[in-house]
Write an enzyme that holds these catalytic residues in place. Structure first.
Site, mmCIF file in Angstrom:
data_model
loop_
_atom_site.group_PDB
_atom_site.id
_atom_site.type_symbol
_atom_site.label_atom_id
_atom_site.label_comp_id
_atom_site.label_asym_id
_atom_site.label_seq_id
_atom_site.Cartn_x
_atom_site.Cartn_y
_atom_site.Cartn_z
ATOM 1 N N CYS A 118 24.924 -19.241 73.377
ATOM 2 C CA CYS A 118 23.922 -19.192 72.261
ATOM 3 C C CYS A 118 23.229 -17.920 72.225
ATOM 4 C CB CYS A 118 23.153 -20.457 72.506
ATOM 5 S SG CYS A 118 21.703 -20.387 71.169
HETATM 6 N N1 MHO Z 1 22.065 -26.125 70.659
HETATM 7 C C1 MHO Z 1 22.148 -25.330 69.389
HETATM 8 C C2 MHO Z 1 22.898 -23.941 69.511
HETATM 9 C C3 MHO Z 1 22.533 -22.895 68.415
HETATM 10 S S1 MHO Z 1 23.240 -21.498 68.469
HETATM 11 C C4 MHO Z 1 22.507 -20.566 67.617
HETATM 12 C C5 MHO Z 1 22.286 -26.086 68.202
HETATM 13 O O1 MHO Z 1 23.050 -26.844 68.452
HETATM 14 O O2 MHO Z 1 21.792 -25.862 67.093
HETATM 15 O O3 MHO Z 1 24.542 -21.626 68.643
#
Ligand code: MHO
Length: 217
Positions: A19
């Protein structure tokens, strides 16, 4: 208010390591890094978006002053800060990816992968390939941790999407406030940051709370 680094034109490094919010903070607080920006790269899809990024990967695009920090040092942070996906194949959105910008970066990346794998007795799934194009992510992803602190953003005048995407100060604070870097390092940098007393107090509270907690998403 902008620190000295705003003026410097640096080299670029582009990494996918899960991420992109985490990489944004990790590299943002690193001395020698001029600015960071998160986005999509590595694939072929035109105009990727968060909900529709096609074959692209979430990456952090780093501009750095190579006289202050080496690509080798950036690589060591890269290998040591994957939340997941360094040794196991996962979906392309979060894959481990180094996009090199020149031949020197390619050689250093390949060499460091060899070394790290040998030291850890592990096999990495990281792809190392040539950088072609970077698409900045939507505004709400830029300096994501800092965006949780509207008072700070307001008081420092970091209020437009463009500033959040390009400002050195925003990159640094986004790192420090999430616990990347240390209080000691922050205090050393203070004279060049131009923060008010109140902003320093605010930052200090969060740095103490978060430093060393590890970056997550
Ligand atoms: N766990 C986060 C990841 C965001 S990302 C920028 C979500 O589910 O929003 O990939």
């Amino acid at each position: 208010m902008p620190g000295q680094l705003e003026e410097v034109k640096g080299k670029r490094a582009t990494f996918g390591m899960g991420c992109f919010w985490a990489g944004d903070s990790l590299f943002g607080a690193l001395p020698g890094v001029i600015r960071t920006c998160v986005g999509y790269a590595g694939g072929n899809k035109e105009s990727p978006e968060y909900r529709n990024m096609g074959d692209h990967t979430e990456v952090v695009d780093i501009e750095y002053d190579s006289e202050l920090v080496s690509y080798t040092h950036l690589l060591s942070l890269f290998w040591n800060n994957h939340e997941y996906g360094l040794t196991t194949k996962i979906k392309r959105q979060y894959m481990s990816l180094i996009l090199y910008h020149d031949e020197e970066q390619r050689l250093l990346a390949e060499k460091s992968r060899e070394q790290e794998q040998q030291e850890r007795k592990e096999t990495f799934v990281t792809e190392i390939k040539k950088f072609t194009r970077f698409y900045p992510a939507e505004d709400y992803h830029q300096k994501y941790r800092l965006q949780n602190h509207p008072w700070l953003i307001e008081t420092l005048g970091l209020t437009t999407p463009e500033i959040l995407r390009t400002s050195s100060l925003a990159s640094k604070l986004n790192g420090y406030i999430a616990g990347a870097g240390t209080l000691e390092q922050f205090e050393k940098e203070l004279p060049s940051l131009g923060l008010s007393e109140k902003a320093v107090q605010y930052m200090t509270k969060y740095i103490i709370e978060n430093q060393g907690s590890g970056l997550y998403c």
